[in-house]
Write a protein that holds these residues in place. Structure first.
Motif, PDB file in Angstrom:
ATOM      1  N   THR A  20      44.000 -33.405 -14.017  1.00  0.00           N
ATOM      2  CA  THR A  20      43.197 -34.109 -12.605  1.00  0.00           C
ATOM      3  C   THR A  20      42.211 -33.245 -12.327  1.00  0.00           C
ATOM      4  OG1 THR A  20      45.196 -34.784 -11.395  1.00  0.00           O
ATOM      5  CG2 THR A  20      43.724 -33.679 -10.050  1.00  0.00           C
ATOM      6  N   LEU A  21      43.065 -31.035 -12.699  1.00  0.00           N
ATOM      7  CA  LEU A  21      42.042 -30.632 -12.876  1.00  0.00           C
ATOM      8  C   LEU A  21      41.182 -30.553 -14.086  1.00  0.00           C
ATOM      9  CD1 LEU A  21      44.104 -27.966 -11.852  1.00  0.00           C
ATOM     10  CD2 LEU A  21      42.047 -28.438 -11.143  1.00  0.00           C
ATOM     11  N   ASP A  22      41.375 -31.574 -15.313  1.00  0.00           N
ATOM     12  CA  ASP A  22      40.754 -31.573 -16.340  1.00  0.00           C
ATOM     13  C   ASP A  22      39.928 -32.394 -15.813  1.00  0.00           C
ATOM     14  OD1 ASP A  22      41.866 -29.402 -18.198  1.00  0.00           O
ATOM     15  OD2 ASP A  22      42.851 -31.040 -19.434  1.00  0.00           O
ATOM     16  N   GLY A  23      39.983 -34.126 -15.269  1.00  0.00           N
ATOM     17  CA  GLY A  23      39.109 -34.708 -14.733  1.00  0.00           C
ATOM     18  C   GLY A  23      38.192 -34.048 -13.341  1.00  0.00           C
ATOM     19  N   TRP A  24      38.334 -33.392 -13.111  1.00  0.00           N
ATOM     20  CA  TRP A  24      37.821 -32.798 -11.680  1.00  0.00           C
ATOM     21  C   TRP A  24      35.949 -32.983 -11.683  1.00  0.00           C
ATOM     22  CZ3 TRP A  24      40.654 -32.607  -6.790  1.00  0.00           C
ATOM     23  CH2 TRP A  24      39.787 -32.488  -6.585  1.00  0.00           C
ATOM     24  N   ALA A  25      35.745 -33.433 -10.883  1.00  0.00           N
ATOM     25  CA  ALA A  25      34.039 -33.346 -10.408  1.00  0.00           C
ATOM     26  C   ALA A  25      33.247 -33.011  -8.743  1.00  0.00           C
ATOM     27  CB  ALA A  25      33.425 -34.701 -11.211  1.00  0.00           C
ATOM     28  N   GLY A  26      32.491 -31.897  -8.776  1.00  0.00           N
ATOM     29  CA  GLY A  26      32.407 -31.791  -6.878  1.00  0.00           C
ATOM     30  C   GLY A  26      32.971 -30.674  -7.097  1.00  0.00           C
ATOM     31  N   LYS A  27      33.217 -30.355  -5.386  1.00  0.00           N
ATOM     32  CA  LYS A  27      34.409 -29.041  -4.711  1.00  0.00           C
ATOM     33  C   LYS A  27      35.371 -29.306  -5.183  1.00  0.00           C
ATOM     34  CE  LYS A  27      34.832 -26.801  -0.659  1.00  0.00           C
ATOM     35  NZ  LYS A  27      34.486 -26.760   0.578  1.00  0.00           N
ATOM     36  N   LEU A  32      42.224 -29.129  -1.668  1.00  0.00           N
ATOM     37  CA  LEU A  32      41.732 -30.484  -2.344  1.00  0.00           C
ATOM     38  C   LEU A  32      42.431 -31.600  -3.093  1.00  0.00           C
ATOM     39  CD1 LEU A  32      37.552 -30.556  -2.151  1.00  0.00           C
ATOM     40  CD2 LEU A  32      39.111 -31.800  -0.807  1.00  0.00           C
ATOM     41  N   LEU A  33      42.681 -29.971  -4.295  1.00  0.00           N
ATOM     42  CA  LEU A  33      43.822 -30.071  -5.218  1.00  0.00           C
ATOM     43  C   LEU A  33      45.168 -31.091  -5.106  1.00  0.00           C
ATOM     44  CD1 LEU A  33      44.267 -30.464  -8.422  1.00  0.00           C
ATOM     45  CD2 LEU A  33      44.922 -27.953  -7.919  1.00  0.00           C
ATOM     46  N   LEU A  34      45.382 -30.261  -4.109  1.00  0.00           N
ATOM     47  CA  LEU A  34      46.950 -30.731  -3.574  1.00  0.00           C
ATOM     48  C   LEU A  34      47.076 -32.139  -2.887  1.00  0.00           C
ATOM     49  CD1 LEU A  34      47.964 -27.471  -2.092  1.00  0.00           C
ATOM     50  CD2 LEU A  34      49.019 -28.263  -4.087  1.00  0.00           C
ATOM     51  N   ASP A  35      45.262 -32.362  -2.312  1.00  0.00           N
ATOM     52  CA  ASP A  35      45.627 -33.930  -2.330  1.00  0.00           C
ATOM     53  C   ASP A  35      45.838 -34.842  -3.108  1.00  0.00           C
ATOM     54  OD1 ASP A  35      45.570 -33.258   0.689  1.00  0.00           O
ATOM     55  OD2 ASP A  35      43.424 -32.512   0.720  1.00  0.00           O
ATOM     56  N   ALA A  36      44.491 -34.535  -3.772  1.00  0.00           N
ATOM     57  CA  ALA A  36      44.796 -35.135  -4.976  1.00  0.00           C
ATOM     58  C   ALA A  36      46.221 -35.301  -5.955  1.00  0.00           C
ATOM     59  CB  ALA A  36      43.819 -35.186  -6.279  1.00  0.00           C
ATOM     60  N   VAL A  37      47.241 -34.853  -6.154  1.00  0.00           N
ATOM     61  CA  VAL A  37      47.934 -34.274  -6.783  1.00  0.00           C
ATOM     62  C   VAL A  37      49.584 -35.578  -5.816  1.00  0.00           C
ATOM     63  CG1 VAL A  37      50.490 -32.964  -7.380  1.00  0.00           C
ATOM     64  CG2 VAL A  37      47.765 -32.376  -7.726  1.00  0.00           C
ATOM     65  N   LYS A  38      48.930 -35.075  -3.963  1.00  0.00           N
ATOM     66  CA  LYS A  38      49.714 -35.681  -3.274  1.00  0.00           C
ATOM     67  C   LYS A  38      50.121 -37.423  -3.549  1.00  0.00           C
ATOM     68  CE  LYS A  38      51.983 -36.574   0.975  1.00  0.00           C
ATOM     69  NZ  LYS A  38      51.491 -36.314   2.659  1.00  0.00           N
ATOM     70  N   ALA A  57      47.620 -21.599 -12.860  1.00  0.00           N
ATOM     71  CA  ALA A  57      46.914 -21.436 -12.300  1.00  0.00           C
ATOM     72  C   ALA A  57      44.963 -21.105 -13.261  1.00  0.00           C
ATOM     73  CB  ALA A  57      47.328 -20.002 -11.784  1.00  0.00           C
ATOM     74  N   ASN A  58      45.453 -20.861 -14.310  1.00  0.00           N
ATOM     75  CA  ASN A  58      44.741 -20.323 -15.851  1.00  0.00           C
ATOM     76  C   ASN A  58      43.939 -21.637 -15.328  1.00  0.00           C
ATOM     77  OD1 ASN A  58      45.391 -18.072 -15.785  1.00  0.00           O
ATOM     78  ND2 ASN A  58      46.536 -19.221 -17.413  1.00  0.00           N
ATOM     79  N   ALA A  59      44.142 -22.671 -15.081  1.00  0.00           N
ATOM     80  CA  ALA A  59      43.595 -24.124 -15.545  1.00  0.00           C
ATOM     81  C   ALA A  59      41.990 -23.891 -13.956  1.00  0.00           C
ATOM     82  CB  ALA A  59      43.923 -25.300 -15.439  1.00  0.00           C
ATOM     83  N   PHE A  60      42.960 -24.196 -13.240  1.00  0.00           N
ATOM     84  CA  PHE A  60      42.501 -24.043 -11.324  1.00  0.00           C
ATOM     85  C   PHE A  60      41.348 -23.235 -11.947  1.00  0.00           C
ATOM     86  CE2 PHE A  60      41.615 -22.515  -8.219  1.00  0.00           C
ATOM     87  CZ  PHE A  60      40.830 -24.175  -6.683  1.00  0.00           C
ATOM     88  N   SER A  61      41.536 -21.262 -12.432  1.00  0.00           N
ATOM     89  CA  SER A  61      40.661 -21.222 -11.805  1.00  0.00           C
ATOM     90  C   SER A  61      39.182 -21.100 -13.028  1.00  0.00           C
ATOM     91  CB  SER A  61      41.160 -19.649 -12.389  1.00  0.00           C
ATOM     92  OG  SER A  61      41.650 -19.146 -11.391  1.00  0.00           O
TER      93      SER A  61
END
Length: 144
Positions: A20-27, A32-38, A57-61
């Motif tokens: 999900t993080l690898d494909g993330w675009a935008g803010k 927002l990540l927690l919502d997408a995972v849910k 945590a590292n991927a998010f940063s």
């Protein structure tokens, strides 16, 4: 009203978060990540749960840093849906490769730390690189 506890983070769930993080675009925010995972798993995790897993945590940063200061594309998106999908997939792969390179760097640093600490305690590299003993399998109780 008691909240339902989210399922444990399995290797598959962690991979899904990383994808999900690898494909993330935008803010990008934790919420927002927690919502997408849910939305994709049906389980609501907390920011603190994700922060306990260094790979998340590292991927998010890393993704946050990559998105910071980037401007939206000024050229139009391709009309061909297959081409758009291929470009999106290529961007995900680039993001994944960058994340994996950062993870590899952290693991290399950890290995060097361990090796130096082991050497200080008198453990040699030859001792660390010695092969593991073979497991005793396929033997009946009478054999030895």
């Amino acid at each position: 009203m008691k909240k339902d506890r989210a399922q444990n983070l399995t290797a598959e769930r962690i991979a899904l978060v990383l994808d999900t993080l690898d494909g993330w675009a935008g803010k990008l925010t934790w919420d927002l990540l927690l919502d997408a995972v849910k939305e994709s798993t049906g389980s609501r995790y907390s920011r603190f749960t994700f922060a306990e897993y260094p790979e998340i945590a590292n991927a998010f940063s890393l993704k946050k840093d990559a998105l910071r200061g980037t401007l939206p594309r000024t050229r139009g998106e391709p009309r061909d849906e297959r081409l758009r999908a291929a470009l999106e997939q290529a961007e995900r792969y680039k993001a994944k490769a960058k994340r994996l390179e950062a993870e590899n760097q952290l693991l290399t640093e950890q290995f060097v730390t361990w090796a130096l600490n082991a050497e200080r305690k008198g453990v040699t590299m030859d001792m660390l690189n010695a092969p593991l003993p073979k497991p005793k399998r396929d033997r009946s109780k009478g054999e030895d």
